[in-house]
Design a protein around this motif. Structure first.
Motif, short mmCIF file in Angstrom:
data_model
loop_
_atom_site.label_atom_id
_atom_site.label_comp_id
_atom_site.label_asym_id
_atom_site.label_seq_id
_atom_site.Cartn_x
_atom_site.Cartn_y
_atom_site.Cartn_z
N VAL A 1 0.87 -1.17 0.00
CA VAL A 1 0.00 0.00 0.00
C VAL A 1 0.90 1.22 0.00
CG1 VAL A 1 -1.65 1.33 1.35
CG2 VAL A 1 -1.93 -1.14 1.14
N ILE B 1 1.35 5.65 -0.30
CA ILE B 1 0.76 6.98 -0.14
C ILE B 1 1.07 7.78 -1.40
CG2 ILE B 1 0.80 9.12 1.20
CD1 ILE B 1 1.75 7.45 3.60
N THR B 2 0.04 8.29 -2.05
CA THR B 2 0.23 9.02 -3.31
C THR B 2 -0.09 10.51 -3.19
OG1 THR B 2 -2.01 8.38 -4.00
CG2 THR B 2 -0.18 6.97 -4.70
N LEU C 1 -6.27 4.61 9.08
CA LEU C 1 -5.29 4.17 8.09
C LEU C 1 -5.27 2.64 8.00
CD1 LEU C 1 -3.00 4.86 6.12
CD2 LEU C 1 -1.42 4.83 8.06
N MET D 1 -6.30 0.35 4.73
CA MET D 1 -5.47 -0.71 4.15
C MET D 1 -6.28 -2.00 4.01
SD MET D 1 -1.88 -0.05 6.16
CE MET D 1 -0.95 -1.30 5.27
N ILE E 1 -4.23 6.62 -0.08
CA ILE E 1 -3.51 5.35 -0.19
C ILE E 1 -4.10 4.52 -1.32
CG2 ILE E 1 -2.75 5.30 2.22
CD1 ILE E 1 -5.02 3.31 2.81
N GLN E 2 -3.20 3.83 -2.02
CA GLN E 2 -3.57 2.97 -3.14
C GLN E 2 -2.70 1.72 -3.11
OE1 GLN E 2 -3.29 6.86 -5.78
NE2 GLN E 2 -4.13 5.20 -7.02
N ARG F 1 5.69 4.13 1.23
CA ARG F 1 4.98 2.86 1.31
C ARG F 1 4.58 2.61 2.76
NH1 ARG F 1 7.84 -3.04 0.59
NH2 ARG F 1 5.97 -4.32 0.79
N VAL F 2 3.32 2.30 2.98
CA VAL F 2 2.86 1.94 4.32
C VAL F 2 3.09 0.45 4.52
CG1 VAL F 2 0.97 1.98 5.97
CG2 VAL F 2 1.09 3.73 4.18
N VAL G 1 6.24 3.00 8.12
CA VAL G 1 6.24 3.57 6.79
C VAL G 1 7.67 3.57 6.25
CG1 VAL G 1 6.51 5.93 7.66
CG2 VAL G 1 5.45 5.55 5.42
#
Length: 376
Positions: free
Chosen positions: A11, A13-14, A149, A153, A212-213, A222-223, A374
């Motif tokens: 996952v 973070i964008t 969060l 996810m 998040i994607q 990145r998580v 993260v």
């Protein structure tokens, strides 16, 4: 316990945006590096009535209420992420402590119209993201946006959304200020995490959002995981076992060892109970790794206690610190408490880092704890 995504299900973070007493994300990080705090005289409420004279308010130049702050940071984060909300399933999760209680208080005191549904921010979110598939509000005190969060996810892992906007927000309310004023032994003039002479809590306010994607060509970070625990030990007193459980859960889900962590952005409340408890928990988990490599900082000395937004605000600061290689100091810290002597606290000046993995702690009333890992 959530079924949070594993390292095999990445996952990222964008996009990310925030508003607090120091300004937006860029202004906040700059102020942290300079050791500046967003502290000022209490506004909107009679200090004598609540027993509190100072707070960490959003800047005077920022208009509107909590919902408008939330809408603004969501719009900013979505724009950064380049989300096509017409073609993709985008859900929104909002973590908060008090929801829009300030609006309700104002309605009671001044007769300002207020719709009960607005407590949950659905209208505020849809004002900038009308195509959101769903808008959910979580009220989990100071760990709320961390829990949001983790649940975001889960939604991605279960294919319930193509992208999730995870947000947090809270404003300063008269009722919460009165609680703080009445339980304090003596009034606090500032928040000083891990400081021997700390006096306790002062409220902050603001909003924060991240997108998040599951994949992205150029993510911010990145998580790796969100670890959770609810020990229900006490209404307000934290317990080290609950903190340790959340930290180890985060490490386990990410497949990382304590020695893999380069930075901790601590919950760091500047209170009599949290700071020794968090110090003991970090010492127990990290042991001898702490003095040599692991850096520890915290942001509440500069932002105040931002409640629902606290976890994600710390997360964005952690990401910025790793991406720039510069960790801001703990604002207000001069002489650490004895329990923190084994920790490599960042004091006075920023500290350089070549690390890539950060841990973000967020602990709420009742032992509702969320810890995020993260990586950049």
């Amino acid at each position: 316990m959530a079924v949070t995504a594993t390292p095999a299900d990445p996952v990222v973070i964008t996009g990310g945006a925030m508003l607090c007493s120091l300004g937006d994300a860029d202004q906040t990080f700059s102020a942290l590096l300079d050791g500046r705090a967003g502290l000022g005289p209490l506004r909107h409420v009679d200090p004598a009535a609540v027993g509190v004279a100072h707070g960490y308010h959003v800047p005077d130049s920022v208009d509107g209420d909590v919902g408008s702050w939330l809408a603004a940071v969501i719009a900013d984060a979505v724009a950064q992420a380049g989300l096509d909300t017409d073609r993709r399933r985008v859900a929104v999760l909002v973590g908060t402590g008090l929801r829009e209680l300030r609006g309700l208080e104002r309605s009671h005191a001044d007769g300002v119209p207020f719709a009960a549904a607005d407590l949950h921010f659905g209208a505020a979110v849809r004002s900038v993201l009308p195509g959101a598939t769903e808008v959910l509000t979580l009220s989990n005190a100071c760990s709320a946006s961390g829990f949001a969060l983790g649940l975001g996810m889960d939604m991605l892992a279960l294919d319930e959304a193509d992208a999730v906007v995870v947000a947090g927000c809270d404003g300063m309310t008269e009722s919460m200020l009165a609680v703080i004023g009445r339980v304090a032994v003596e009034p606090s003039e500032r928040v000083q995490p891990f400081e021997v002479d700390r006096r306790g809590v002062l409220l902050g306010e603001g909003a924060v959002a991240v997108v998040i994607q599951r994949e992205s060509a150029d993510p911010l970070a990145r998580v790796l995981s969100v670890g959770m625990a609810c020990d229900a030990f006490h209404e307000t007193a934290p317990h080290p076992d609950g903190v340790v459980a959340a930290v180890r859960d985060a490490h386990s889900r990410a497949g990382r060892l304590p020695g893999d962590i380069d930075l901790v952005v601590a919950h760091a409340t500047g209170t009599a109970l949290n700071d020794p408890t968090e110090s003991a928990a970090l010492t127990e988990v990290f042991g001898s790794a702490a003095p040599d490599g692991l850096l520890v900082t915290g942001i509440k000395g500069a932002t105040g206690h931002t409640s629902g937004g606290a976890a994600l605000m710390s997360l964005l600061v952690a990401v910025r610190a790793l991406r720039t290689g510069t960790v801001p100091p703990v604002v207000g810290l001069r002489t650490p408490i004895p329990e923190a002597e084994g920790l490599r606290l960042v004091i006075g000046e920023p500290c350089a880092t070549t690390g890539s993995v950060a841990q973000v702690n967020a602990f709420g009333f009742g032992g509702v704890n969320a810890v995020t890992l993260v990586e950049v």
